[in-house]
Design a protein around this motif. Structure first.
Motif, short mmCIF file in Angstrom:
data_model
loop_
_atom_site.label_atom_id
_atom_site.label_comp_id
_atom_site.label_asym_id
_atom_site.label_seq_id
_atom_site.Cartn_x
_atom_site.Cartn_y
_atom_site.Cartn_z
N ALA A 195 1.45 4.07 -2.97
CA ALA A 195 1.16 5.48 -2.68
C ALA A 195 2.40 6.32 -2.91
N ALA A 196 3.58 5.79 -2.49
CA ALA A 196 4.82 6.56 -2.59
C ALA A 196 5.17 6.85 -4.04
N ARG A 233 -1.50 9.44 6.57
CA ARG A 233 -2.45 9.22 5.48
C ARG A 233 -2.75 7.73 5.22
N HIS A 234 -1.71 6.90 5.16
CA HIS A 234 -1.93 5.49 4.82
C HIS A 234 -1.68 4.54 5.97
N THR A 235 -1.25 5.08 7.13
CA THR A 235 -0.93 4.19 8.24
C THR A 235 -1.88 4.38 9.41
N THR A 286 0.84 -1.20 0.00
CA THR A 286 0.00 0.00 0.00
C THR A 286 0.88 1.25 0.00
N LEU A 287 1.88 1.25 0.90
CA LEU A 287 2.77 2.40 1.01
C LEU A 287 3.58 2.57 -0.28
N LEU A 303 3.35 9.68 3.77
CA LEU A 303 2.63 8.40 3.79
C LEU A 303 1.93 8.20 5.13
N TYR A 323 8.29 7.75 6.90
CA TYR A 323 6.91 7.73 6.36
C TYR A 323 6.23 9.09 6.53
#
Lengths: 256, 487
Positions: A213-214, B60-62, A209-210, B57, B52
């Motif tokens: 997104a990155a 937002r995504h964690t 996922t990261l 990241l 992150y």
């Protein structure tokens, strides 16, 4: 050893270079043609033809033999079971409710050959088309990009999960793990391994996922394709030729 | 290019009644174009989390909450994720960020997401492949590459998007000396290209290359300072648990006379090939007497891991024979050898699965049917200081604590032979100290040790160093200091 789900056999034959959309269309037509093949002779001819095309395209015998071996179980099952499901024609042998007949045996042979023809027709596409090409063809035909991405990610991560399974199993064998006894017992013995594999898989999907997104999966406004697909004259000619051949064959088969 | 003011970050708590613990507290950081900063900190200090957050990241995504402000190239991250391609982040485990089927498609993916024209994508892919020396493997699958190549590929895929800021999380982790040199060279070229570099690391050589250093401890980030100033203060670095200078290593010399008549391990004419593959080991002959400490060194892919996997029956020789403690392994399941050979795998933290740390440690002794399981577990929990987490699921522990559990698991088996496959990878000074203290104990007990390592300083402490190259033993030496016993 890792089983890879990438069946692509790299090469530069005509079949390799054709636009994947043209090949998808040809595969669809040949699958329909398989159901129109009138008799065992025609089926054998079709199979032989596919073998010749694949060999001419640089797919080695070993790969084809591998597919035969993978199909063996299905073919044997059909040959053993099918005759008794449709006992038609002259009876050869009978035992209680089971009747072996000439018609039933011929029927089984036809069904087995049909299964083989379908397998080889699909394999022709997969052996000569790389995964990214196949995915971008599907995207160009209207599949949303994220669906195509999901398909390729699944194909990428199945072997990774399998590797993880082997790693964890080895680690536990080194701590005295042995799977023995009845099937139920052995399944039970696998529970700790599956737990560790599940934790590892969740961690992998978090990282993925990261990673996506990155590199801008969600911030991307308008994606382009590096190897944009172009239907060239050759591709149109191939698609047209195979369509004409199919129509002729279908008309000839269905006219009576 | 990076401007972070007073950032405090915490992940969401697992239980509703638990207060979330801050991973980062009031961290501030300012870096201009083509500046480089190394952030050093022990395991669990929050290095990955910091990378992150700065890459936009987290949270937002964690999940979790972020206080303070972060701006990347003038863009405030509170207004949304950074513009595509403006910041790149190299993950600690580079393999997990590669997801395409070929190397060249991996490099092209980000460029496609940026919406570049196909001919420009093609040009940039060529340049990046050449830049990171990946042209020869462009058609290979990313997961079939070596560790060093994977890191370079991940860097190439980021660099090709021309980010102003690159954040690298442990770029040297798990690489052999050759792979380290490759990545250090790649980082050099990035600096020359004017990229702002933020490097999270445990390695002094990486910090030295960055020139400037900030220390991250318990979520607090120090201000930046020149590298030499810090590295001279070895004692302070050792105290913070970051490094373990070699002069502080415990004595690993033999305490018990090696018994040469009675081998612990005997390998004869061992050849091995994977099914359908080429031969990996070409006739290995090796006798290891009881109580000897053997280091096995050699490049990635030399066959070290393959060889040691024969010592507990995980792999079976294609031809040749292996005996352990006087008994041939042929025909025995790997699980039955576990009482003789303890084995520490690479990435051991991936292999924890039990509901509690106590269960995890008890698993091996219970499988082997030992009578004193409870007593062994209690002993080991006390020895490794794990009593207060005995009832916690190991999967929820921090990385450092998980590594401790993997040592405890091995110690509970108390085998006469111990195989350690790359045990120092990813360890900070504290973790390394713990590992070496345990190895010193094993030496006192006369345990036979087989150590696979890239760390030549550690290998030099063994009684014997064996070099493997291309599936064959090329040298079998005794380091000078080990001649004549405990020198």
């Amino acid at each position: 050893m890792t089983v890879t789900f990438d069946t692509y056999v790299p090469g530069s034959s005509l079949l390799h270079r054709l636009d994947p959309r043209a090949k998808l269309w040809a595969t669809l037509l040949s699958l329909m043609a398989v159901f129109l093949l009138p008799n065992v002779g025609a089926q054998l001819l079709f199979l032989a033809g596919i073998h010749l095309v694949l060999l001419a395209s640089g797919v080695p015998w070993r790969t084809l033999w591998g597919l035969w071996r993978q199909m063996a179980i299905l073919v044997i099952l059909i040959m053993v079971l099918q005759p008794f499901l449709r006992p038609i024609g002259r009876e050869v042998f009978s035992l209680g409710p089971l009747h072996l007949t000439t018609g039933g045996m011929l029927d089984a042979v036809r069904l087995a050959l049909r299964a083989l023809a379908i397998a080889f027709a699909v394999a022709t596409l997969l052996y000569t088309t790389s995964q990214p090409a196949l995915v971008s063809a599907m995207v160009r035909l209207g599949l949303p990009y994220t669906w195509g991405l999901t398909v390729s990610l699944a194909l990428r991560f199945l072997p990774a999960i399998q590797d993880l399974f082997h790693t964890v199993r080895d680690a536990q064998a080194a701590r005295g793990w042995i799977a023995e006894g009845s099937i139920f017992r052995r399944l039970q013995e696998h529970v700790p391994i599956l737990v560790a594999v599940m934790i590892g898989t969740l961690r992998m999907s978090d990282q993925l996922t990261l990673a996506l997104a990155a590199r801008g999966l969600e911030t991307s406004r308008r994606r382009t394709t590096w190897h944009a697909l172009h239907m060239r004259r050759r591709d149109w000619a191939f698609a047209l030729g195979i369509t004409l051949a199919f129509c002729l064959f279908a008309w000839w088969q269905l006219r009576s | 290019m990076i401007s972070a003011q007073d950032i405090t970050f915490s992940y969401a708590s697992r239980q509703a009644d638990e207060r979330p613990k801050a991973v980062l507290t009031d961290c501030s950081l300012n870096l201009g174009p083509s500046q480089a900063l190394a952030v050093m900190g022990p395991t669990g200090a929050g290095k990955s989390t910091l990378s992150y957050v700065l890459a936009g990241l987290a949270p937002r995504h964690t999940g979790g909450t972020l206080l303070g402000s972060v701006a990347i190239a003038g863009h405030d991250l509170r207004d949304g994720p950074p513009a595509i391609g403006s910041v790149g982040v190299l993950f600690q485990d580079a393999a997990t960020q590669l997801f395409n089927t070929t190397v060249e498609d991996e490099v092209a993916w980000g460029l496609e997401a940026m919406g570049l024209a196909p001919h420009e994508i093609g040009q940039r892919v060529e340049v990046s492949l050449a830049h990171f020396e990946l042209t020869a493997v462009r058609q290979r699958a990313p997961w079939a590459l070596s560790g060093g190549q994977q890191k370079r590929l991940a860097l190439a895929a980021l660099w090709t998007m021309r980010p102003g800021v690159l954040i690298l999380d442990e770029p040297l982790g798990g690489l052999d000396p050759e792979g380290c040199a490759e990545v250090l060279a790649a980082v050099d070229t990035l600096r020359e290209a004017g990229t702002t570099l933020l490097i999270m690391t445990l390695q002094p050589e990486m910090a030295r290359q960055a020139g400037a250093l900030a220390l991250l401890a318990d979520g607090h980030l120090s201000s930046a300072m020149p590298v030499t100033a810090w590295l001279e203060q070895e004692v302070a670095l050792a105290e913070s648990g970051l490094l373990l200078p070699t002069r502080l290593w415990p004595d690993l010399s033999p305490r018990v006379a090696v018994d040469h008549r009675d081998p612990a391990i005997e390998v004869q004419g061992l050849r091995f090939r994977y099914p359908g593959g080429t031969e990996v080991l070409h006739g290995i002959d090796l006798t290891i007497p009881r109580g000897q400490f053997v280091a096995l060194v050699g490049r990635n892919g030399a066959g070290k891991s393959t060889l040691v996997r024969h010592l507990n029956g995980l792999l079976r020789p294609s031809s040749g024979a292996v005996s352990v403690m006087g008994r041939p392994l042929a025909g025995r399941a790997a699980g039955t050898v576990a009482g003789h050979v303890g084995f520490l795998f690479q990435r051991p933290e991936q292999q924890l699965f039990s509901a509690t740390v106590r269960d995890e440690i008890a698993y091996g002794p219970a499988r082997l049917g030992l009578s004193d399981v409870a007593a062994r577990v209690d002993n080991v929990l006390a020895r490794f200081g794990l009593e207060n987490v005995a009832d916690v699921p190991p999967a929820l522990l921090g990385y450092g604590a998980q590594r401790t559990v993997t040592l405890a698991v091995l110690a509970a088996l108390a085998t006469p032979i111990v195989v350690l496959d790359e045990p120092t990878v990813g360890l900070d000074g504290r973790g390394l100290g713990q590992l070496l203290a345990w190895v010193a104990e094993l030496r006192e007990q006369g345990v036979t040790i087989v150590l696979v390592t890239h760390d030549l300083g550690l290998a030099a402490r063994a009684d014997r160093v064996i070099t493997l190259d291309n599936g064959a033993i090329t040298s079998d030496d005794t380091p000078a200091e080990a001649h004549g016993g405990s020198a």
